[in-house]
Design a protein around this motif. Structure first.
Motif, PDB file in Angstrom:
ATOM      1  N   ALA A 141      64.198 -18.312 -12.418  1.00 17.45           N
ATOM      2  CA  ALA A 141      63.829 -19.575 -13.288  1.00 17.45           C
ATOM      3  C   ALA A 141      62.999 -19.391 -14.363  1.00 17.45           C
ATOM      4  O   ALA A 141      62.729 -20.126 -14.981  1.00 17.45           O
ATOM      5  CB  ALA A 141      63.532 -20.790 -12.325  1.00 17.45           C
ATOM      6  N   PHE A 142      62.163 -18.282 -14.126  1.00 15.98           N
ATOM      7  CA  PHE A 142      61.037 -18.006 -15.034  1.00 15.98           C
ATOM      8  C   PHE A 142      61.489 -17.504 -16.533  1.00 15.98           C
ATOM      9  O   PHE A 142      62.564 -16.919 -16.499  1.00 15.98           O
ATOM     10  CB  PHE A 142      60.034 -16.951 -14.581  1.00 15.98           C
ATOM     11  N   PRO A 143      60.822 -18.382 -17.303  1.00 13.26           N
ATOM     12  CA  PRO A 143      61.381 -18.093 -18.620  1.00 13.26           C
ATOM     13  C   PRO A 143      61.360 -16.541 -19.143  1.00 13.26           C
ATOM     14  O   PRO A 143      60.201 -15.914 -18.730  1.00 13.26           O
ATOM     15  CB  PRO A 143      60.493 -18.815 -19.609  1.00 13.26           C
ATOM     16  N   ALA A 144      62.271 -15.958 -19.696  1.00 12.45           N
ATOM     17  CA  ALA A 144      62.490 -14.626 -20.291  1.00 12.45           C
ATOM     18  C   ALA A 144      61.451 -14.434 -21.198  1.00 12.45           C
ATOM     19  O   ALA A 144      60.905 -15.244 -22.269  1.00 12.45           O
ATOM     20  CB  ALA A 144      63.767 -14.432 -20.767  1.00 12.45           C
ATOM     21  N   ALA A 145      60.838 -13.373 -21.337  1.00 14.52           N
ATOM     22  CA  ALA A 145      59.742 -12.815 -22.167  1.00 14.52           C
ATOM     23  C   ALA A 145      60.505 -11.694 -23.210  1.00 14.52           C
ATOM     24  O   ALA A 145      61.288 -10.600 -22.371  1.00 14.52           O
ATOM     25  CB  ALA A 145      58.521 -12.425 -21.606  1.00 14.52           C
ATOM     26  N   ARG A 146      59.983 -11.313 -23.968  1.00 14.77           N
ATOM     27  CA  ARG A 146      60.313 -10.187 -25.082  1.00 14.77           C
ATOM     28  C   ARG A 146      59.353  -9.686 -25.953  1.00 14.77           C
ATOM     29  O   ARG A 146      58.330 -10.311 -26.352  1.00 14.77           O
ATOM     30  CB  ARG A 146      61.455 -10.486 -25.973  1.00 14.77           C
ATOM     31  N   MET A 147      59.077  -8.510 -25.922  1.00 12.02           N
ATOM     32  CA  MET A 147      58.004  -7.636 -26.768  1.00 12.02           C
ATOM     33  C   MET A 147      58.491  -7.173 -28.165  1.00 12.02           C
ATOM     34  O   MET A 147      59.486  -6.446 -28.023  1.00 12.02           O
ATOM     35  CB  MET A 147      57.338  -6.672 -25.944  1.00 12.02           C
ATOM     36  N   ASP A 148      57.723  -7.267 -29.103  1.00  5.73           N
ATOM     37  CA  ASP A 148      58.352  -6.792 -30.528  1.00  5.73           C
ATOM     38  C   ASP A 148      56.982  -6.290 -31.126  1.00  5.73           C
ATOM     39  O   ASP A 148      56.068  -6.782 -31.021  1.00  5.73           O
ATOM     40  CB  ASP A 148      59.083  -7.759 -31.421  1.00  5.73           C
ATOM     41  N   LEU A 149      57.181  -5.242 -31.873  1.00  4.30           N
ATOM     42  CA  LEU A 149      56.038  -4.521 -32.670  1.00  4.30           C
ATOM     43  C   LEU A 149      56.232  -5.060 -34.085  1.00  4.30           C
ATOM     44  O   LEU A 149      57.344  -4.849 -34.744  1.00  4.30           O
ATOM     45  CB  LEU A 149      56.195  -3.192 -32.607  1.00  4.30           C
ATOM     46  N   VAL A 150      55.108  -5.563 -34.517  1.00  2.00           N
ATOM     47  CA  VAL A 150      55.002  -6.246 -35.729  1.00  2.00           C
ATOM     48  C   VAL A 150      54.285  -5.056 -36.685  1.00  2.00           C
ATOM     49  O   VAL A 150      53.373  -4.912 -36.743  1.00  2.00           O
ATOM     50  CB  VAL A 150      54.221  -7.624 -35.856  1.00  2.00           C
ATOM     51  N   CYS A 151      55.337  -4.338 -37.234  1.00  2.00           N
ATOM     52  CA  CYS A 151      54.731  -2.969 -37.772  1.00  2.00           C
ATOM     53  C   CYS A 151      55.986  -2.564 -38.832  1.00  2.00           C
ATOM     54  O   CYS A 151      57.092  -2.460 -38.586  1.00  2.00           O
ATOM     55  CB  CYS A 151      54.462  -1.962 -36.795  1.00  2.00           C
ATOM     56  N   PRO A 152      55.592  -2.221 -40.001  1.00  2.47           N
ATOM     57  CA  PRO A 152      56.344  -1.736 -40.943  1.00  2.47           C
ATOM     58  C   PRO A 152      57.231  -0.534 -40.596  1.00  2.47           C
ATOM     59  O   PRO A 152      58.268  -0.251 -41.081  1.00  2.47           O
ATOM     60  CB  PRO A 152      55.854  -1.790 -42.297  1.00  2.47           C
ATOM     61  N   ILE A 153      56.295   0.426 -40.066  1.00  2.00           N
ATOM     62  CA  ILE A 153      57.111   1.753 -39.568  1.00  2.00           C
ATOM     63  C   ILE A 153      58.085   1.502 -38.616  1.00  2.00           C
ATOM     64  O   ILE A 153      59.053   2.206 -38.649  1.00  2.00           O
ATOM     65  CB  ILE A 153      55.814   2.557 -39.190  1.00  2.00           C
ATOM     66  N   ALA A 154      57.742   0.687 -37.598  1.00  2.00           N
ATOM     67  CA  ALA A 154      58.750   0.292 -36.522  1.00  2.00           C
ATOM     68  C   ALA A 154      59.815  -0.408 -37.197  1.00  2.00           C
ATOM     69  O   ALA A 154      60.999  -0.111 -36.761  1.00  2.00           O
ATOM     70  CB  ALA A 154      58.066  -0.810 -35.454  1.00  2.00           C
ATOM     71  N   ALA A 155      59.778  -1.220 -38.223  1.00  2.00           N
ATOM     72  CA  ALA A 155      60.792  -1.932 -38.657  1.00  2.00           C
ATOM     73  C   ALA A 155      61.685  -0.927 -39.611  1.00  2.00           C
ATOM     74  O   ALA A 155      63.045  -0.800 -39.489  1.00  2.00           O
ATOM     75  CB  ALA A 155      60.586  -2.968 -39.749  1.00  2.00           C
ATOM     76  N   ALA A 156      61.027   0.070 -40.137  1.00  2.00           N
ATOM     77  CA  ALA A 156      61.794   1.152 -40.806  1.00  2.00           C
ATOM     78  C   ALA A 156      62.657   2.044 -40.059  1.00  2.00           C
ATOM     79  O   ALA A 156      63.682   2.356 -40.255  1.00  2.00           O
ATOM     80  CB  ALA A 156      60.897   2.073 -41.861  1.00  2.00           C
ATOM     81  N   LEU A 157      62.090   2.217 -38.581  1.00  2.00           N
ATOM     82  CA  LEU A 157      62.782   3.258 -37.703  1.00  2.00           C
ATOM     83  C   LEU A 157      63.841   2.328 -37.373  1.00  2.00           C
ATOM     84  O   LEU A 157      64.788   3.121 -36.560  1.00  2.00           O
ATOM     85  CB  LEU A 157      61.592   3.450 -36.648  1.00  2.00           C
ATOM     86  N   ALA A 158      63.958   1.388 -36.970  1.00  2.00           N
ATOM     87  CA  ALA A 158      64.929   0.415 -36.721  1.00  2.00           C
ATOM     88  C   ALA A 158      66.211   0.595 -37.772  1.00  2.00           C
ATOM     89  O   ALA A 158      67.419   0.309 -37.101  1.00  2.00           O
ATOM     90  CB  ALA A 158      64.476  -0.944 -36.316  1.00  2.00           C
ATOM     91  N   GLU A 159      66.125   1.012 -39.013  1.00  2.00           N
ATOM     92  CA  GLU A 159      67.283   0.843 -39.810  1.00  2.00           C
ATOM     93  C   GLU A 159      67.545   2.173 -40.242  1.00  2.00           C
ATOM     94  O   GLU A 159      68.574   2.367 -41.099  1.00  2.00           O
ATOM     95  CB  GLU A 159      66.663   0.008 -41.095  1.00  2.00           C
ATOM     96  N   GLN A 160      66.704   3.170 -40.308  1.00  2.00           N
ATOM     97  CA  GLN A 160      66.829   4.658 -40.798  1.00  2.00           C
ATOM     98  C   GLN A 160      66.261   5.528 -39.942  1.00  2.00           C
ATOM     99  O   GLN A 160      65.374   5.337 -39.041  1.00  2.00           O
ATOM    100  CB  GLN A 160      66.209   4.641 -42.320  1.00  2.00           C
ATOM    101  N   PRO A 161      66.650   7.127 -40.091  1.00  2.00           N
ATOM    102  CA  PRO A 161      65.956   8.282 -39.341  1.00  2.00           C
ATOM    103  C   PRO A 161      64.707   8.353 -39.661  1.00  2.00           C
ATOM    104  O   PRO A 161      64.094   7.838 -40.482  1.00  2.00           O
ATOM    105  CB  PRO A 161      66.965   9.144 -39.909  1.00  2.00           C
ATOM    106  N   ALA A 162      64.146   8.964 -38.421  1.00  2.00           N
ATOM    107  CA  ALA A 162      62.612   9.228 -38.712  1.00  2.00           C
ATOM    108  C   ALA A 162      62.192  10.081 -39.670  1.00  2.00           C
ATOM    109  O   ALA A 162      61.208   9.638 -40.489  1.00  2.00           O
ATOM    110  CB  ALA A 162      62.270  10.094 -37.280  1.00  2.00           C
ATOM    111  N   LEU A 163      62.946  11.082 -40.339  1.00  2.00           N
ATOM    112  CA  LEU A 163      62.424  11.708 -41.590  1.00  2.00           C
ATOM    113  C   LEU A 163      62.673  11.041 -42.809  1.00  2.00           C
ATOM    114  O   LEU A 163      61.842  10.941 -43.708  1.00  2.00           O
ATOM    115  CB  LEU A 163      63.701  12.913 -41.735  1.00  2.00           C
TER     116      LEU A 163
END
Length: 254
Positions: free
Chosen positions: A219-241
């Motif tokens: 019954a404990f509320p679910a938690a989620r962790m996110d990185l507030v980071c432009p590099i992390a956002a870029a990696l979510a959409e494109q390859p590392a290179l």
């Protein structure tokens, strides 16, 4: 699972000498105020990379004798599925160096980062209760310490990025903006920043999976962790290179 099975102290903080074995996977330390409980935890924290629980200087760690700090040593034996190994650290027994020295199975260790392949230490203390309320830099350092446990090379990536960034800032501040030198430093910053961020994203994904599994039936509320980071956002959409190229271009245009 990695376990500390023996701890040995010599002239460390308030402890003239201690040699104790740990048989259980979880150990509770109890005692009166001033008995040296936190000193024991600090000693354990010094067996991994970094400056330990208190971030203390070398001169603060030795037991005091007539106002002067004595040479000190901390050693631990660790058990793993692959066998046992020993890590020792302390002041230079020959008095030649003022830096902390390390031993792995009795042999000198060239750099602290080499220990990350064997052991990672993480702590959360009452003094850190404002970790999630104050500057982001403290949370990032805590996240990086967690990440070292998953990827021993993470510490080297972070250190290499910070070193390149420091050199770049110094060049710009001094007005010595040699294009080729700056380009090399910015290339290093981009490569190491993307590699470090990729490890942080992998850690966040694992933590989210564990938290989701732990709250799925409760019954404990679910938690989620996110990185507030432009590099992390870029990696979510494109390859590392591609993320490296974009960061390198942004640094050059800055």
């Amino acid at each position: 699972m990695l376990r500390l099975t023996r701890l040995r102290l010599t002239d460390f903080r308030s402890w003239p000498f201690l040699d104790v074995a740990f048989a259980a996977p979880i150990v509770a330390i109890a005692g009166e105020n001033g008995a040296g409980k936190t000193n024991l935890l600090e000693a354990i924290s010094l067996l991994g990379p970094g400056r330990g629980l208190r971030g203390a200087r070398m001169g603060e760690l030795g037991r005091r004798d007539d106002g002067a700090a004595r040479p000190w040593a901390v050693a631990g034996r660790f058990a793993t599925p692959a066998g046992e190994f020993d890590i020792g650290t302390g002041s230079d027994p020959d008095g030649v160096s003022e830096r902390r020295v390390f031993r792995l199975d009795g042999q000198p260790v060239r750099a602290q980062a080499d220990l990350a392949d064997r052991v990672a230490v993480v702590w959360l203390t009452p003094q850190m209760d404002r970790l999630f309320q104050e500057a982001a830099s403290g949370r990032r350092r805590f996240l990086d310490r967690l990440a070292w446990a998953l990827e021993p090379g993470h510490a080297r990536e972070v250190a290499a990025h910070d070193n390149a960034m420091s050199q770049r800032n110094r060049l710009l501040a001094e007005g010595r903006a040699d294009p080729r030198w700056l380009a090399g430093l910015e290339d290093a910053m981009a490569r190491h920043a993307v590699a470090a961020t990729a490890t942080r994203r992998a850690l966040a994904a694992r933590l989210n999976a564990v938290m989701a599994a732990g709250t799925a039936t409760g019954a404990f509320p679910a938690a989620r962790m996110d990185l507030v980071c432009p590099i992390a956002a870029a990696l979510a959409e494109q390859p590392a290179l591609a993320a490296e190229d974009a960061l390198r271009d942004a640094l050059a245009a800055d």
